[in-house]
Scaffold this motif. Structure first.
Motif, short mmCIF file in Angstrom:
data_model
loop_
_atom_site.label_atom_id
_atom_site.label_comp_id
_atom_site.label_asym_id
_atom_site.label_seq_id
_atom_site.Cartn_x
_atom_site.Cartn_y
_atom_site.Cartn_z
N MET A 1 -8.43 50.08 -26.47
CA MET A 1 -8.45 51.53 -26.47
C MET A 1 -7.99 52.03 -25.11
SD MET A 1 -11.67 54.15 -26.62
CE MET A 1 -12.13 53.83 -24.94
N ARG A 2 -7.25 53.10 -25.16
CA ARG A 2 -6.79 53.73 -23.93
C ARG A 2 -7.08 55.21 -24.03
NH1 ARG A 2 -0.97 54.78 -21.56
NH2 ARG A 2 -0.46 55.02 -23.75
N THR A 3 -7.53 55.80 -22.92
CA THR A 3 -7.76 57.25 -22.89
C THR A 3 -6.80 57.87 -21.88
OG1 THR A 3 -9.50 57.04 -21.21
CG2 THR A 3 -10.20 57.06 -23.52
N GLU A 24 -7.22 62.35 -24.81
CA GLU A 24 -6.54 61.64 -25.89
C GLU A 24 -7.09 60.22 -25.94
OE1 GLU A 24 -1.99 60.21 -27.00
OE2 GLU A 24 -2.31 61.70 -25.42
N ARG A 26 -6.38 56.67 -27.60
CA ARG A 26 -5.38 55.89 -28.33
C ARG A 26 -5.96 54.58 -28.83
NH1 ARG A 26 0.48 56.78 -25.62
NH2 ARG A 26 0.46 59.04 -25.81
N GLU A 27 -5.76 54.34 -30.09
CA GLU A 27 -6.14 53.09 -30.75
C GLU A 27 -7.60 52.70 -30.56
OE1 GLU A 27 -3.27 50.05 -29.75
OE2 GLU A 27 -1.63 51.48 -29.94
N PRO A 28 -8.52 53.61 -30.82
CA PRO A 28 -9.92 53.19 -30.73
C PRO A 28 -10.27 52.26 -31.89
CG PRO A 28 -9.80 55.39 -31.65
CD PRO A 28 -8.40 55.00 -31.25
N GLN A 29 -11.11 51.31 -31.62
CA GLN A 29 -11.62 50.42 -32.67
C GLN A 29 -12.85 51.03 -33.34
OE1 GLN A 29 -10.27 47.31 -33.54
NE2 GLN A 29 -8.57 48.02 -32.28
N ARG A 30 -13.63 51.76 -32.53
CA ARG A 30 -14.89 52.32 -33.03
C ARG A 30 -15.13 53.68 -32.41
NH1 ARG A 30 -19.45 49.38 -31.14
NH2 ARG A 30 -18.28 48.92 -29.28
#
Length: 128
Positions: A1-3, A24, A26-30
């Motif tokens: 994950m990236r913010t 923002e 990006r690509e959170p898993q949970r």
């Protein structure tokens, strides 16, 4: 994950040093949505002062986050519900102490709480 923090400087009022306009993720898993959390101890008793309640709130949030394998570093959104507008500075200071240099989108709202002893309540969204 990236913010990625977004606080444009043209066309909108400036963000202060303790928050950003948007985050923002990006690509959170949970995602973890934490209910309003009060300054109550393990027995459900409210702290006697605003400072005690803020300490308890952040301790409670750390415990809830840890139960999901997260820390305050995973917080991506925070809403504060204050019983009195005079609590805003102390609430902001507690948030800065808890998050350190991390800035997240935050909103503070003045409300009537369900129980008069509850001075502050925080609602959090976390992502991992």
């Amino acid at each position: 994950m990236r913010t990625i923090a977004h606080s444009p400087t043209v066309g909108v009022y400036p963000a202060t040093s303790d928050y950003v306009h948007a985050m923002e993720v990006r690509e959170p898993q949970r995602l973890l949505f934490i209910s309003g959390t009060m300054g109550l101890d393990e027995k459900g008793v409210a702290g006697q002062t605003l400072e005690e309640q803020l300490e308890l709130i952040w301790s409670n949030l750390r415990t809830i986050l840890a139960s999901a394998g997260m820390t305050v570093d995973n917080i991506v959104r925070l809403t504060s519900y204050l019983r009195d507008p005079a609590y805003a500075d102390a609430n902001a200071a507690a948030r800065v102490r808890a998050l350190g240099a991390r800035r997240v989108p935050t909103t503070a709202i003045v409300v009537q709480t369900l129980v008069p002893e509850w001075l502050v309540e925080l609602e959090v969204i976390a992502a991992a």
